[in-house]
Design an enzyme around this catalytic site. Structure first.
Site, mmCIF file in Angstrom:
data_model
loop_
_atom_site.group_PDB
_atom_site.id
_atom_site.type_symbol
_atom_site.label_atom_id
_atom_site.label_comp_id
_atom_site.label_asym_id
_atom_site.label_seq_id
_atom_site.Cartn_x
_atom_site.Cartn_y
_atom_site.Cartn_z
ATOM 1 N N SER A 152 0.832 -1.197 0.000
ATOM 2 C CA SER A 152 0.000 0.000 0.000
ATOM 3 C C SER A 152 0.874 1.256 0.000
ATOM 4 C CB SER A 152 -0.974 -0.042 1.181
ATOM 5 O OG SER A 152 -1.987 0.913 1.047
ATOM 6 N N ASP A 228 -9.966 -5.687 -3.454
ATOM 7 C CA ASP A 228 -9.389 -4.648 -2.602
ATOM 8 C C ASP A 228 -10.315 -3.439 -2.623
ATOM 9 O OD1 ASP A 228 -7.823 -2.458 -1.648
ATOM 10 O OD2 ASP A 228 -5.979 -3.488 -2.250
ATOM 11 N N HIS A 261 -7.242 -6.154 0.620
ATOM 12 C CA HIS A 261 -6.099 -5.297 0.935
ATOM 13 C C HIS A 261 -5.366 -5.745 2.201
ATOM 14 C CE1 HIS A 261 -4.116 -1.435 0.057
ATOM 15 N NE2 HIS A 261 -4.080 -1.188 1.355
#
Length: 283
Positions: A152, A228, A261
């Site tokens: 991320s 995600d 995620h």
């Protein structure tokens, strides 16, 4: 580099190696920094290469150590894991005025801040690229052979740092990276706060912009989950794909069906990422 003392906070045996947490006073971020290291069993008899892992928003150095399950593969392949914190911390380090999760503490975005009051402490780019490697390579059984990865916000950091410093790293990988932060709500907020309104400075920290122009990119692997909740708006994966096509760089972008995620996603594919890096950093 001035003498910096590492202070060991904890140590556990793990897959025949050592999982260790250190603190030290940073001359770059002007505060105490913490980071974690996994030394594989091979480090007991010689220097080993290192994979640097950059974590995402709200994380510190312990999330990856405890949740990703990376130590087994790293132990088998003889790779150290260097896991820094995601921002400076401590008394006097400024935070977001409203305590937001996506700016300030835990959200350093791996940039060198130029805007007050963040410029004194939020020098995470220089910390990751220069100070931390010099420190661990001087104090621990590590060679100067490095790769870099992250998730991320940390995937953004890994891509940017690897693309800007191809002479310092052999390979890059990322899970769910923020690929085009100049066009991402997360990136716009962070860059405005840390760098100010001059967008000509923002592009130095945008992987899609950098990749499109590069002529010497090192090998890159990116995994992105299709479920995600930050994909595609925040992560902008298509921008990175277009940049790779434009530059002709050695980039593999994999969409992983049904993954989100979370660290469950990272744990599912971390062994493949470590094996990918091993091709370039393990002799």
């Amino acid at each position: 580099m001035p003498q910096i003392d590492l202070v060991k906070q904890s140590e556990q045996l793990c897959f025949g190696g050592k999982q260790i947490r250190f603190t030290h006073q940073s001359a770059v971020t002007h505060c105490e920094m913490q980071f974690s290291v996994f030394l594989p069993p091979q480090a007991q008899s010689g220097k080993v290469p290192a994979l640097y892992w950059l974590s995402g928003l709200t994380c510190n150095d312990e999330n990856f150590s405890a949740k990703a399950g990376a130590q087994r593969a790293a132990a088998e392949l003889g790779i150290a894991l260097i896991i820094p914190d995601t921002s400076p911390r401590g008394e006097g380090v400024p935070d977001d005025d409203e305590g937001a999760y996506d700016f300030g503490l835990g959200a350093g975005f791996y940039v060198n801040a130029t805007r007050e009051p963040f410029s004194k402490h939020y020098q995470m780019y220089d910390y990751i690229v220069s100070e931390l490697p010099a420190l661990v390579e001087a104090e621990l059984p590590l060679s100067a052979v490095r790769a870099i990865s992250g998730h991320s916000m940390g995937g953004h950091g890994a891509l940017v740092i690897g693309l800007r410093n191809p002479e310092r790293y052999r390979s890059i990988s990322a899970f769910s990276p923020i690929c085009n932060p100049v066009n991402s709500p997360w990136g716009i907020k962070a860059f405005s706060g840390y760098l100010g309104d001059d967008k000509s400075q923002w592009v130095h920290y945008d992987a899609s912009v950098l990749l499109a122009k590069t002529q010497k990119a090192i090998p890159i692997l990116v995994d992105q989950g299709t479920l995600d909740n930050f994909y595609p708006q925040q992560l902008q994966t298509d921008s990175l794909k277009k940049a790779a096509e434009q530059s002709g760089a050695n980039v593999q972008i994999r969409l992983q069906e049904g993954y989100d995620h979370s660290y469950y996603f990272i744990a599912s594919f971390i062994e493949q990422h470590i094996q990918f890096h091993a091709k370039y950093i393990v002799s």
